[in-house]
Design a protein around this motif. Structure first.
Motif, PDB file in Angstrom:
ATOM      1  N   PHE A 182     -10.342  -0.511  -6.933  1.00 49.30           N
ATOM      2  CA  PHE A 182     -10.082   0.525  -5.928  1.00 49.30           C
ATOM      3  C   PHE A 182      -9.126  -0.004  -4.845  1.00 49.30           C
ATOM      4  O   PHE A 182      -8.553   0.774  -4.091  1.00 49.30           O
ATOM      5  CB  PHE A 182     -11.375   0.933  -5.200  1.00 49.30           C
ATOM      6  N   ALA A 183      -8.997  -1.340  -4.757  1.00 44.35           N
ATOM      7  CA  ALA A 183      -8.252  -1.965  -3.654  1.00 44.35           C
ATOM      8  C   ALA A 183      -6.760  -1.648  -3.675  1.00 44.35           C
ATOM      9  O   ALA A 183      -6.050  -1.952  -2.707  1.00 44.35           O
ATOM     10  CB  ALA A 183      -8.464  -3.475  -3.668  1.00 44.35           C
ATOM     11  N   VAL A 184      -6.276  -1.025  -4.749  1.00 44.46           N
ATOM     12  CA  VAL A 184      -4.865  -0.600  -4.766  1.00 44.46           C
ATOM     13  C   VAL A 184      -4.587   0.386  -3.629  1.00 44.46           C
ATOM     14  O   VAL A 184      -3.457   0.478  -3.138  1.00 44.46           O
ATOM     15  CB  VAL A 184      -4.458   0.031  -6.128  1.00 44.46           C
ATOM     16  N   VAL A 185      -5.631   1.093  -3.180  1.00 40.86           N
ATOM     17  CA  VAL A 185      -5.438   2.095  -2.115  1.00 40.86           C
ATOM     18  C   VAL A 185      -5.021   1.405  -0.814  1.00 40.86           C
ATOM     19  O   VAL A 185      -3.978   1.720  -0.228  1.00 40.86           O
ATOM     20  CB  VAL A 185      -6.728   2.933  -1.913  1.00 40.86           C
ATOM     21  N   GLY A 186      -5.822   0.450  -0.358  1.00 43.68           N
ATOM     22  CA  GLY A 186      -5.505  -0.265   0.886  1.00 43.68           C
ATOM     23  C   GLY A 186      -4.202  -1.044   0.790  1.00 43.68           C
ATOM     24  O   GLY A 186      -3.410  -1.073   1.740  1.00 43.68           O
ATOM     25  N   ALA A 187      -3.985  -1.673  -0.368  1.00 38.84           N
ATOM     26  CA  ALA A 187      -2.771  -2.480  -0.558  1.00 38.84           C
ATOM     27  C   ALA A 187      -1.510  -1.600  -0.501  1.00 38.84           C
ATOM     28  O   ALA A 187      -0.491  -1.984   0.079  1.00 38.84           O
ATOM     29  CB  ALA A 187      -2.836  -3.221  -1.891  1.00 38.84           C
ATOM     30  N   THR A 188      -1.582  -0.413  -1.088  1.00 41.00           N
ATOM     31  CA  THR A 188      -0.450   0.522  -1.070  1.00 41.00           C
ATOM     32  C   THR A 188      -0.122   0.946   0.365  1.00 41.00           C
ATOM     33  O   THR A 188       1.048   0.983   0.774  1.00 41.00           O
ATOM     34  CB  THR A 188      -0.782   1.774  -1.922  1.00 41.00           C
ATOM     35  N   ILE A 189      -1.176   1.229   1.152  1.00 39.65           N
ATOM     36  CA  ILE A 189      -0.981   1.640   2.547  1.00 39.65           C
ATOM     37  C   ILE A 189      -0.345   0.501   3.342  1.00 39.65           C
ATOM     38  O   ILE A 189       0.609   0.703   4.108  1.00 39.65           O
ATOM     39  CB  ILE A 189      -2.335   2.061   3.165  1.00 39.65           C
ATOM     40  N   ALA A 190      -0.873  -0.713   3.151  1.00 39.33           N
ATOM     41  CA  ALA A 190      -0.358  -1.872   3.894  1.00 39.33           C
ATOM     42  C   ALA A 190       1.120  -2.117   3.595  1.00 39.33           C
ATOM     43  O   ALA A 190       1.930  -2.312   4.507  1.00 39.33           O
ATOM     44  CB  ALA A 190      -1.192  -3.114   3.564  1.00 39.33           C
TER      45      ALA A 190
END
Length: 397
Positions: free
Chosen positions: A368-376
């Motif tokens: 699921f961590a692709v979400v935060g990484a994409t935003i960053a």
């Protein structure tokens, strides 16, 4: 780096899983698919906005054909962390891998030593102390609580201690005081639950009891810095809607909005979309899970998704060229499955901006961590040390 999107909306449709993961049987979940089974079971299912974005392209839906030219990028995310609860899912979304699951007391209730200590510190006798649905426990014990001043304590399949108090006889301040004591006690390793939840209610007799929106969650702080902390430290807005603030215990949040319901949460999001914020608007819509998933009501769940679909259409109308919308979930809660627990599932990923030329399928992701990484990456912000996940920004054209 020039940021691609000035505003990003992440909407978590709480518990809207899209099918079993390879390790789901190890969590007691076989053949689960929250969204697929809702569609199979419900009499009707009308979700035109989600359909055109590509939701039915992610998992087959009985009443909803896939879009021939979906507007969004769509796919599935797997959960890397060890768990299937709210905090695990959201913390992973923002970069933290939870390797030790939170403690649950579903089978046995809380240990006698913990209950004794809670009674001593609060000055109240505990009744309940078992796994139950919030509405059932009120019908069973609220009259006794009102008459005696005792305190209803219960748990669920989640890592939670829930404490009920009648707003008139127990009082909100007293309920919050007792929950603060419970939170302190449950920081001890062998009793450590993810959340202590204050569950205020009104009513005088069985059949009349109603839980109110003065609920308050006392969560553990994330064990490390998340994407939210990185965004806030860079001077960006991090606006939370619904229970996001509680899930992260306020860490990395610049502005928070408490919701009375999922419909209200979307109304708040529509208001925020009409402001000129710069950064992230992070939304949790809890009713899918709390009102319908745990109560095993696929029909109610379908109607809730339909209400969401209407407000989602309104949000798309408000979006600007440099806005990005991501829709996902934090775990499953298949309303056709046995028991009342969350289900270990893949979750949907839909990413849409008015600037996109059209959508496409993205490969299944392992976290699921692709979400935060994409935003960053979008905001040129470095993810904190020890986080997981890689950005999908380059795929979103």
């Amino acid at each position: 780096m020039m940021e691609k999107f000035r505003r990003i909306f992440v909407i978590v449709a709480d518990s809207l899983g899209v099918g079993a993961m390879p390790d789901s049987p190890a969590f007691g979940d076989v053949g689960v698919n929250t969204l697929g089974h809702i569609s199979q079971t419900a009499d009707s299912f009308h979700i035109p906005t989600l359909q055109k974005l590509g939701l039915a392209n992610i998992t087959p839906l009985k009443q909803v054909p896939p879009a021939s030219a979906p507007l969004a990028y769509y796919g599935k995310l797997c959960e890397k962390s060890n768990g299937k609860d709210t905090m695990t899912g959201h913390w992973e979304m923002m970069g933290l891998e939870v390797t030790r699951p939170f403690k649950t007391f579903t089978e046995t209730g809380f240990p006698p030593e913990l209950i004794r200590e809670l009674e001593k510190r609060t000055g109240r006798t505990v009744i309940g102390n078992k796994s139950a649905s919030g509405t059932e426990i009120l019908d069973e014990l609220a009259e006794e609580e009102i008459a005696t001043g005792h305190m209803i304590v219960y748990t669920s399949a989640d890592s939670v201690m829930q404490i009920c108090g009648n707003e008139e006889t127990f009082g909100l301040d007293e309920l919050y005081r007792c929950c603060e004591i419970a939170r302190e006690l449950t920081m001890k390793e062998e009793w450590r639950v993810g959340r202590v939840i204050a569950r205020p209610y009104t009513g005088k007799k069985k059949g009349e009891f109603k839980r109110t929106s003065n609920r308050h969650d006392y969560a553990l702080k994330p064990f490390g810095k998340t994407a939210l902390d990185a965004l806030k430290a860079s001077g960006l807005d991090v606006i939370s809607v619904g229970k996001i603030r509680d899930i992260f215990d306020g860490q990395g949040i610049t502005d928070s909005h408490k919701s009375k319901s999922s419909v209200h949460g979307m109304e708040q999001t529509l208001e925020i979309a009409q402001t000129d914020f710069h950064g992230l608007c992070f939304v949790n819509l809890v009713d899918f899970d709390a009102l319908w998933g745990h109560r095993r009501d696929p029909e109610g769940y379908a109607r809730e998704i339909e209400k969401f679909d209407v407000n989602l259409g309104r949000l798309l109308d408000l979006m600007k060229k440099d806005d990005l919308l991501i829709i996902t979930a934090d775990h499953g809660n298949d309303p056709t499955y046995t028991g009342t627990d969350h289900t270990r599932e893949k979750v949907p990923f839909l990413a849409y901006s008015p600037s996109m030329k059209g959508g496409a399928e993205i490969p299944e992701q392992e976290t699921f961590a692709v979400v935060g990484a994409t935003i960053a990456v979008n905001f040129g912000v470095k993810m904190p040390e020890g986080t997981i996940g890689s950005s999908l920004l380059s795929l979103l054209k």
